[in-house]
Motif scaffolding. Structure first.
Motif, PDB file in Angstrom:
ATOM      1  N   GLN A  34       0.644  -1.525  -0.426  1.00 35.59           N
ATOM      2  CA  GLN A  34      -0.042  -0.364   0.012  1.00 35.59           C
ATOM      3  C   GLN A  34       1.122   1.126  -0.381  1.00 35.59           C
ATOM      4  OE1 GLN A  34      -3.233  -0.160   2.800  1.00 35.59           O
ATOM      5  NE2 GLN A  34      -3.407   2.181   3.062  1.00 35.59           N
ATOM      6  N   VAL A  35       0.482   2.146  -0.640  1.00 40.16           N
ATOM      7  CA  VAL A  35       1.403   3.550  -1.167  1.00 40.16           C
ATOM      8  C   VAL A  35       0.780   4.823  -0.097  1.00 40.16           C
ATOM      9  CG1 VAL A  35       2.417   5.111  -2.398  1.00 40.16           C
ATOM     10  CG2 VAL A  35       2.200   2.417  -2.908  1.00 40.16           C
ATOM     11  N   SER A  36      -0.804   4.904  -0.822  1.00 39.51           N
ATOM     12  CA  SER A  36      -1.657   5.892  -0.014  1.00 39.51           C
ATOM     13  C   SER A  36      -1.769   5.216   1.870  1.00 39.51           C
ATOM     14  CB  SER A  36      -3.293   6.419  -0.383  1.00 39.51           C
ATOM     15  OG  SER A  36      -3.690   4.356  -0.851  1.00 39.51           O
ATOM     16  N   VAL A  37      -1.745   6.703   2.277  1.00 37.57           N
ATOM     17  CA  VAL A  37      -2.383   6.470   4.022  1.00 37.57           C
ATOM     18  C   VAL A  37      -4.045   6.604   4.190  1.00 37.57           C
ATOM     19  CG1 VAL A  37      -1.789   6.632   6.556  1.00 37.57           C
ATOM     20  CG2 VAL A  37      -0.190   6.588   4.777  1.00 37.57           C
ATOM     21  N   ASP A  38      -5.169   6.068   3.923  1.00 32.32           N
ATOM     22  CA  ASP A  38      -6.435   6.130   5.099  1.00 32.32           C
ATOM     23  C   ASP A  38      -5.861   7.590   5.445  1.00 32.32           C
ATOM     24  OD1 ASP A  38      -6.810   3.584   3.387  1.00 32.32           O
ATOM     25  OD2 ASP A  38      -8.025   2.944   5.127  1.00 32.32           O
ATOM     26  N   HIS A  39      -7.608   8.645   5.937  1.00 27.16           N
ATOM     27  CA  HIS A  39      -7.683   8.914   6.410  1.00 27.16           C
ATOM     28  C   HIS A  39      -9.228   8.613   6.385  1.00 27.16           C
ATOM     29  CE1 HIS A  39      -5.477  12.106   2.768  1.00 27.16           C
ATOM     30  NE2 HIS A  39      -4.699  11.711   4.319  1.00 27.16           N
ATOM     31  N   SER A  40      -8.663   8.244   8.072  1.00 29.37           N
ATOM     32  CA  SER A  40      -9.941   7.424   9.029  1.00 29.37           C
ATOM     33  C   SER A  40      -9.892   7.393   9.970  1.00 29.37           C
ATOM     34  CB  SER A  40      -9.933   5.839   8.192  1.00 29.37           C
ATOM     35  OG  SER A  40      -9.251   5.333   8.010  1.00 29.37           O
ATOM     36  N   TYR A  41     -10.454   7.058  10.762  1.00 30.59           N
ATOM     37  CA  TYR A  41     -10.843   7.282  12.243  1.00 30.59           C
ATOM     38  C   TYR A  41      -9.794   5.777  12.761  1.00 30.59           C
ATOM     39  CZ  TYR A  41     -11.739   7.537  17.088  1.00 30.59           C
ATOM     40  OH  TYR A  41     -12.190   7.295  19.069  1.00 30.59           O
ATOM     41  N   THR A  42     -10.453   4.319  12.308  1.00 31.79           N
ATOM     42  CA  THR A  42      -9.789   3.641  12.897  1.00 31.79           C
ATOM     43  C   THR A  42      -8.253   3.862  12.387  1.00 31.79           C
ATOM     44  OG1 THR A  42     -10.278   2.534  11.136  1.00 31.79           O
ATOM     45  CG2 THR A  42     -11.423   2.357  11.894  1.00 31.79           C
ATOM     46  N   HIS A  59     -14.455  -2.513  13.365  1.00 32.69           N
ATOM     47  CA  HIS A  59     -14.591  -1.810  14.172  1.00 32.69           C
ATOM     48  C   HIS A  59     -15.367  -0.742  14.068  1.00 32.69           C
ATOM     49  CE1 HIS A  59     -13.779   2.454  16.137  1.00 32.69           C
ATOM     50  NE2 HIS A  59     -13.170   2.233  17.221  1.00 32.69           N
ATOM     51  N   PRO A  60     -16.140  -0.689  14.846  1.00 33.37           N
ATOM     52  CA  PRO A  60     -17.653   0.393  14.654  1.00 33.37           C
ATOM     53  C   PRO A  60     -18.031   1.556  14.137  1.00 33.37           C
ATOM     54  CG  PRO A  60     -17.453   0.218  17.219  1.00 33.37           C
ATOM     55  CD  PRO A  60     -16.069  -0.202  16.257  1.00 33.37           C
ATOM     56  N   GLU A  61     -16.418   1.919  14.040  1.00 31.26           N
ATOM     57  CA  GLU A  61     -16.731   3.529  13.354  1.00 31.26           C
ATOM     58  C   GLU A  61     -15.442   3.296  11.806  1.00 31.26           C
ATOM     59  OE1 GLU A  61     -16.809   6.704  16.145  1.00 31.26           O
ATOM     60  OE2 GLU A  61     -15.866   5.136  17.091  1.00 31.26           O
ATOM     61  N   ARG A  62     -15.789   2.186  11.693  1.00 37.50           N
ATOM     62  CA  ARG A  62     -14.643   1.352  10.662  1.00 37.50           C
ATOM     63  C   ARG A  62     -15.617   2.741   9.117  1.00 37.50           C
ATOM     64  NH1 ARG A  62     -17.733  -2.514  11.322  1.00 37.50           N
ATOM     65  NH2 ARG A  62     -19.187  -3.691   9.669  1.00 37.50           N
ATOM     66  N   ASN A  63     -16.639   2.975   9.111  1.00 40.00           N
ATOM     67  CA  ASN A  63     -17.233   4.150   8.155  1.00 40.00           C
ATOM     68  C   ASN A  63     -16.678   5.281   8.322  1.00 40.00           C
ATOM     69  OD1 ASN A  63     -17.848   1.713   7.079  1.00 40.00           O
ATOM     70  ND2 ASN A  63     -19.754   1.911   7.261  1.00 40.00           N
ATOM     71  N   CYS A  82      -8.152   1.694  -5.514  1.00 35.31           N
ATOM     72  CA  CYS A  82      -9.381   0.925  -5.293  1.00 35.31           C
ATOM     73  C   CYS A  82     -10.108   1.843  -4.286  1.00 35.31           C
ATOM     74  CB  CYS A  82      -9.791  -0.656  -5.255  1.00 35.31           C
ATOM     75  SG  CYS A  82      -9.171  -0.848  -3.710  1.00 35.31           S
ATOM     76  N   SER A  83     -11.154   1.905  -4.193  1.00 38.90           N
ATOM     77  CA  SER A  83     -12.592   2.168  -3.712  1.00 38.90           C
ATOM     78  C   SER A  83     -13.226   1.151  -2.361  1.00 38.90           C
ATOM     79  CB  SER A  83     -13.884   2.613  -4.076  1.00 38.90           C
ATOM     80  OG  SER A  83     -14.107   0.859  -4.074  1.00 38.90           O
ATOM     81  N   ASP A  84     -13.008   1.477  -1.057  1.00 33.37           N
ATOM     82  CA  ASP A  84     -12.981   1.017   0.245  1.00 33.37           C
ATOM     83  C   ASP A  84     -13.807  -0.331   0.000  1.00 33.37           C
ATOM     84  OD1 ASP A  84     -15.128   2.043   0.701  1.00 33.37           O
ATOM     85  OD2 ASP A  84     -14.884   2.388   2.885  1.00 33.37           O
ATOM     86  N   GLY A 129     -12.843  17.739  10.430  1.00 29.81           N
ATOM     87  CA  GLY A 129     -13.816  16.593  11.053  1.00 29.81           C
ATOM     88  C   GLY A 129     -14.119  15.782  10.372  1.00 29.81           C
ATOM     89  N   MET A 130     -14.657  14.206  11.318  1.00 27.38           N
ATOM     90  CA  MET A 130     -14.725  13.301  10.501  1.00 27.38           C
ATOM     91  C   MET A 130     -17.058  12.839  10.055  1.00 27.38           C
ATOM     92  SD  MET A 130     -14.085  10.971  13.792  1.00 27.38           S
ATOM     93  CE  MET A 130     -15.147  11.702  14.988  1.00 27.38           C
ATOM     94  N   ILE A 131     -16.346  12.681   9.025  1.00 29.91           N
ATOM     95  CA  ILE A 131     -17.868  11.659   7.774  1.00 29.91           C
ATOM     96  C   ILE A 131     -17.889  10.534   7.816  1.00 29.91           C
ATOM     97  CG2 ILE A 131     -18.342  12.340   5.147  1.00 29.91           C
ATOM     98  CD1 ILE A 131     -16.561  14.442   4.906  1.00 29.91           C
ATOM     99  N   GLU A 132     -19.500  10.385   8.185  1.00 29.35           N
ATOM    100  CA  GLU A 132     -19.687   9.557   8.175  1.00 29.35           C
ATOM    101  C   GLU A 132     -20.373   9.166   7.216  1.00 29.35           C
ATOM    102  OE1 GLU A 132     -20.549   5.518  10.022  1.00 29.35           O
ATOM    103  OE2 GLU A 132     -20.280   7.430  10.892  1.00 29.35           O
ATOM    104  N   GLU A 133     -20.047   7.761   6.555  1.00 27.16           N
ATOM    105  CA  GLU A 133     -20.271   7.079   5.376  1.00 27.16           C
ATOM    106  C   GLU A 133     -21.691   6.940   5.373  1.00 27.16           C
ATOM    107  OE1 GLU A 133     -18.347   4.642   2.767  1.00 27.16           O
ATOM    108  OE2 GLU A 133     -16.786   5.290   3.533  1.00 27.16           O
ATOM    109  N   VAL A 134     -22.806   7.713   3.900  1.00 27.53           N
ATOM    110  CA  VAL A 134     -24.414   7.263   3.923  1.00 27.53           C
ATOM    111  C   VAL A 134     -24.725   5.967   3.452  1.00 27.53           C
ATOM    112  CG1 VAL A 134     -26.355   8.322   4.251  1.00 27.53           C
ATOM    113  CG2 VAL A 134     -24.793   9.645   5.720  1.00 27.53           C
ATOM    114  N   PRO A 135     -24.737   5.922   3.370  1.00 27.61           N
ATOM    115  CA  PRO A 135     -25.944   4.053   2.826  1.00 27.61           C
ATOM    116  C   PRO A 135     -26.613   5.243   1.697  1.00 27.61           C
ATOM    117  CG  PRO A 135     -25.868   2.970   4.581  1.00 27.61           C
ATOM    118  CD  PRO A 135     -25.311   4.440   4.509  1.00 27.61           C
TER     119      PRO A 135
END
Length: 331
Positions: A129-137, A154-158, A188-190, A323-329
């Motif tokens: 992996q080259v990139s680094v996730d911008h995510s809470y996890t 993790h419950p906040e993986r999204n 790729c997307s997650d 700020g964090m963003i929650e993915e919305v289905p």
């Protein structure tokens, strides 16, 4: 001259009703964007991101400044469209990509990302992996509070901590690296990485050298494994690449000074604002012997630590401070 071949594939998956992802294969720019905010907004946001990147291909030779400008202009348009159309208010998108840029007379890969869509490099039968996730996890992993394996459930993986459309000043991470013959980049997307681990993706790439066929097989495997999200993949294979002109490589002292200036970074804070000042950038990535010196576009992050793959969920690194963003289905 660099000789490339590429492929792409996308699928809505088995749970979502609509596909909010967008892919781009338009040499010299390749990208995947994962929209958020429901179909009314997510699909619009991802389409805006790839369209701004697509326009770069018509401008001839491009630089890292051009790519940075395209991403910031996409961010501005997403924010503006959200205020003009209430149905898209709050929309956003991740983006991860690869572009051939010119620096000092030679061509280099510029890897870029915002959010948790990823860029991997496959070479010598090894996927990194080259990139680094911008995510809470990812922040929790960086802080040593959870492992990469624990992040998968993790419950906040999204929750992503940086995305286009999240705020007026969103800086992409960028890496410059010298092209090498017989390397392949996976964007790729997650939706892919939540269903397949690194070993599974690596095995599929090893078994299928054709980029388009490999894209189809990766997406199919992710859907069969659960397909809980939209799945999108772009593969770029370098058949041959010329040697980089050593005269374009600045003194290595520049990179040393970057490491010294960014040593012991402060842990990311969910409430803090991203840095807005331009700094010298860039980094060398495994598989590249080059150390480049270039002025970063205003607001761009300094990438000084090469990510290290942590199987199965990705690389360690410094996450963004937004700020964090929650993915919305999707609806």
């Amino acid at each position: 001259m660099i000789s490339l071949s590429a492929g792409s594939a996308t699928d809505v998956g088995l749970v979502r009703h609509d596909n909010e992802d967008a892919v781009l294969v338009a040499e010299p720019v390749f990208a995947v964007a994962d929209g958020m905010g429901g179909y009314a907004g997510g699909a619009v946001a991802s389409a805006i991101a790839v369209e701004h990147l697509r326009r770069l291909g018509a401008s001839g030779q491009i630089t890292s400044d051009d790519v940075y400008r395209a991403l910031t202009e996409a961010n501005d348009e997403i924010l503006r469209r959200g205020t003009e159309d209430p149905s898209t208010l709050g929309m956003g998108t991740t983006v991860a990509g690869l572009a051939l840029v010119h620096n000092g007379g030679s061509e280099y890969w510029l890897v870029f990302n915002v959010g948790d869509s990823r860029v991997y490099r496959y070479a010598e039968e090894r996927l990194s992996q080259v990139s680094v996730d911008h995510s809470y996890t990812q922040e929790l992993i960086d802080e040593g509070r959870i492992t990469a394996e624990e992040a998968l459930t993790h419950p906040e993986r999204n929750v992503v901590t940086r995305a286009l459309g999240s705020e007026p000043d969103v800086a992409p991470d960028m890496w410059l690296m010298a092209p090498e013959s017989d390397e392949t980049f996976l964007l790729c997307s997650d939706g892919l990485t939540r269903e397949l681990d690194v070993d599974q993706m690596e095995g599929l790439l090893r078994a299928q050298p054709d980029p388009q066929a490999a894209c189809d097989e990766l997406v199919s495997a992710a859907v069969q494994a659960g397909g809980r999200d939209n799945v999108s993949v772009v593969l770029v294979h370098v058949a041959s690449a010329p040697s980089v002109d050593e005269a374009t490589t600045p003194p290595s002292a520049l990179r040393s000074s970057l490491h010294e200036s960014s040593a012991d970074p402060e842990p990311a804070s969910h409430d803090s604002e991203p840095a807005a000042d331009g700094e010298p950038v860039v980094d060398a990535v495994p598989g590249s012997a080059v150390e480049l010196g270039q002025e970063a576009p205003a607001g761009a992050d300094i990438i000084t630590d090469v990510p290290i793959v942590q199987r199965p969920s990705g690389a360690a690194g410094t996450s963004g401070e937004t700020g964090m963003i929650e993915e919305v289905p999707g609806a």
